[in-house]
Design a protein around this motif. Sequence first.
Motif, mmCIF file in Angstrom:
data_model
loop_
_atom_site.group_PDB
_atom_site.id
_atom_site.type_symbol
_atom_site.label_atom_id
_atom_site.label_comp_id
_atom_site.label_asym_id
_atom_site.label_seq_id
_atom_site.Cartn_x
_atom_site.Cartn_y
_atom_site.Cartn_z
ATOM 1 N N HIS A 70 0.826 -1.207 0.000
ATOM 2 C CA HIS A 70 0.000 0.000 0.000
ATOM 3 C C HIS A 70 0.862 1.259 0.000
ATOM 4 O O HIS A 70 0.439 2.320 -0.484
ATOM 5 C CB HIS A 70 -0.957 0.002 1.207
ATOM 6 N N ALA A 71 2.108 1.166 0.539
ATOM 7 C CA ALA A 71 3.012 2.316 0.509
ATOM 8 C C ALA A 71 3.443 2.613 -0.928
ATOM 9 O O ALA A 71 3.573 3.780 -1.326
ATOM 10 C CB ALA A 71 4.227 2.056 1.389
ATOM 11 N N ILE A 72 3.661 1.566 -1.712
ATOM 12 C CA ILE A 72 4.033 1.752 -3.116
ATOM 13 C C ILE A 72 2.862 2.345 -3.902
ATOM 14 O O ILE A 72 3.042 3.275 -4.702
ATOM 15 C CB ILE A 72 4.477 0.406 -3.724
ATOM 16 N N ILE A 73 1.655 1.816 -3.657
ATOM 17 C CA ILE A 73 0.466 2.335 -4.354
ATOM 18 C C ILE A 73 0.226 3.790 -3.978
ATOM 19 O O ILE A 73 -0.088 4.632 -4.836
ATOM 20 C CB ILE A 73 -0.766 1.471 -4.014
ATOM 21 N N SER A 74 0.428 4.121 -2.705
ATOM 22 C CA SER A 74 0.254 5.505 -2.255
ATOM 23 C C SER A 74 1.260 6.427 -2.933
ATOM 24 O O SER A 74 0.918 7.553 -3.331
ATOM 25 C CB SER A 74 0.409 5.570 -0.740
ATOM 26 N N TRP A 75 2.512 5.966 -3.084
ATOM 27 C CA TRP A 75 3.529 6.777 -3.760
ATOM 28 C C TRP A 75 3.130 7.019 -5.215
ATOM 29 O O TRP A 75 3.279 8.136 -5.727
ATOM 30 C CB TRP A 75 4.876 6.066 -3.698
ATOM 31 N N GLU A 76 2.649 5.987 -5.892
ATOM 32 C CA GLU A 76 2.258 6.119 -7.292
ATOM 33 C C GLU A 76 1.088 7.078 -7.456
ATOM 34 O O GLU A 76 1.062 7.889 -8.398
ATOM 35 C CB GLU A 76 1.905 4.741 -7.859
ATOM 36 N N GLN A 77 0.133 7.032 -6.548
ATOM 37 C CA GLN A 77 -1.009 7.941 -6.626
ATOM 38 C C GLN A 77 -0.587 9.375 -6.348
ATOM 39 O O GLN A 77 -1.052 10.315 -7.004
ATOM 40 C CB GLN A 77 -2.088 7.504 -5.634
ATOM 41 N N LYS A 78 0.304 9.546 -5.406
ATOM 42 C CA LYS A 78 0.773 10.886 -5.052
ATOM 43 C C LYS A 78 1.527 11.544 -6.197
ATOM 44 O O LYS A 78 1.387 12.756 -6.453
ATOM 45 C CB LYS A 78 1.658 10.812 -3.803
ATOM 46 N N ASN A 79 2.347 10.763 -6.903
ATOM 47 C CA ASN A 79 3.205 11.323 -7.954
ATOM 48 C C ASN A 79 2.656 11.110 -9.365
ATOM 49 O O ASN A 79 3.309 11.493 -10.340
ATOM 50 C CB ASN A 79 4.599 10.704 -7.854
ATOM 51 N N SER A 80 1.479 10.499 -9.467
ATOM 52 C CA SER A 80 0.791 10.311 -10.761
ATOM 53 C C SER A 80 1.652 9.569 -11.773
ATOM 54 O O SER A 80 1.721 9.946 -12.945
ATOM 55 C CB SER A 80 0.356 11.672 -11.333
ATOM 56 N N CYS A 81 2.337 8.543 -11.310
ATOM 57 C CA CYS A 81 3.141 7.717 -12.202
ATOM 58 C C CYS A 81 3.267 6.322 -11.597
ATOM 59 O O CYS A 81 3.014 6.124 -10.404
ATOM 60 C CB CYS A 81 4.525 8.331 -12.448
ATOM 61 N N ILE A 82 3.651 5.369 -12.419
ATOM 62 C CA ILE A 82 3.768 3.986 -11.996
ATOM 63 C C ILE A 82 5.237 3.602 -11.927
ATOM 64 O O ILE A 82 5.994 3.857 -12.873
ATOM 65 C CB ILE A 82 3.025 3.054 -12.974
ATOM 66 N N LEU A 83 5.645 3.022 -10.815
ATOM 67 C CA LEU A 83 7.028 2.582 -10.681
ATOM 68 C C LEU A 83 7.327 1.475 -11.689
ATOM 69 O O LEU A 83 6.464 0.634 -11.952
ATOM 70 C CB LEU A 83 7.288 2.057 -9.268
ATOM 71 N N PRO A 84 8.536 1.463 -12.257
ATOM 72 C CA PRO A 84 8.893 0.350 -13.148
ATOM 73 C C PRO A 84 8.822 -0.971 -12.391
ATOM 74 O O PRO A 84 9.064 -1.039 -11.188
ATOM 75 C CB PRO A 84 10.317 0.694 -13.588
ATOM 76 N N GLU A 85 8.503 -2.030 -13.113
ATOM 77 C CA GLU A 85 8.230 -3.315 -12.474
ATOM 78 C C GLU A 85 9.439 -3.842 -11.703
ATOM 79 O O GLU A 85 9.289 -4.392 -10.605
ATOM 80 C CB GLU A 85 7.804 -4.332 -13.540
ATOM 81 N N ASP A 86 10.653 -3.679 -12.249
ATOM 82 C CA ASP A 86 11.828 -4.199 -11.550
ATOM 83 C C ASP A 86 12.099 -3.451 -10.253
ATOM 84 O O ASP A 86 12.466 -4.054 -9.234
ATOM 85 C CB ASP A 86 13.057 -4.185 -12.464
ATOM 86 N N LEU A 87 11.884 -2.135 -10.243
ATOM 87 C CA LEU A 87 12.076 -1.361 -9.018
ATOM 88 C C LEU A 87 10.989 -1.685 -7.997
ATOM 89 O O LEU A 87 11.256 -1.771 -6.791
ATOM 90 C CB LEU A 87 12.083 0.135 -9.333
#
Length: 291
Positions: A44-61
């Motif tokens: 949920h921390a990763i999903i929250s970061w993606e929503q906050k910054n309006s981008c999706i983290l690369p899959e490997d990261l």
Amino acid sequence: MEERPSASIKPYLDKLTLGVTRILETSPGVAEVTFVEKEPAERHAIISWEQKNSCILPEDLKNFYLMTDGFQMTWSVKTDDTPMPLGSMVINSVSKLCRLGGSPMYTLPNAPTLADLEDDTDEEGNADKPEKPHFDSRSLIFELDPCNGNGKVCLVYKHAKPVVSPETEIWFLDRALYWHFLTKTFTAYYRLLITHLGLPQWQYAFTSYGVSPQAKQWFNMYKPITINTDLLSEEADYFVNKLDPNKVFKSKNKTPVIKKKLPSQPAGSQKSHTSMTSSKTSSLTGNSSRK
């Protein structure tokens, strides 16, 4: 989060570090190898970061963060029986994966930002040089590694308009705020980080001006485990201090200066020379009295 010496690293963490801890421990002069073990990031921390910054983290990261929320390994060398920190390998946690260029550097009205450094006359990428990131809204830039103040390694979304492209690259921003391309994926960058042993300023090996003379000496002593060996093989002499210790500390024996002595004259000749001089003096005196 707890800090543990490398001897207590779990098997899966040993795979995470690609076994570099064993290499460092057997290297001459290495005193301490410390790995900071971190818990996996919450999904949920990763999903929250993606929503906050309006981008999706690369899959490997993203998979990396689900294994460990950041990465930190340091090692020291012993000089005069005192450990001196030398190598540092860092990847920021999700919470510290902060955006660059978004906020003013000072809390003053109309304060300058990194976006003010943008120049429309900058050359865009070509076949040899990829397009550089932008500090303004055209790109999204996030700090992966602060590099101990020697620059910043960044996760870059180069195309943020009209929508953020999922394609990312890893770039190095030096202290003069110039961009240098490193890798296309986080996995490739992670391998570079590990194989360069976290040596000081190792990212500058991928710039046109290279690492500093002091860092080159460390590179020569602890050669990076990397396929990019051109810097070390073709220019090996460039790293080596060309002072020859045998010549520097060789005792300096002064060559004795041989003074040439004039040949001594026989006693008889000296007497005749004295008598001739006195006779000449008397004759000159007689001539002057006659006048």
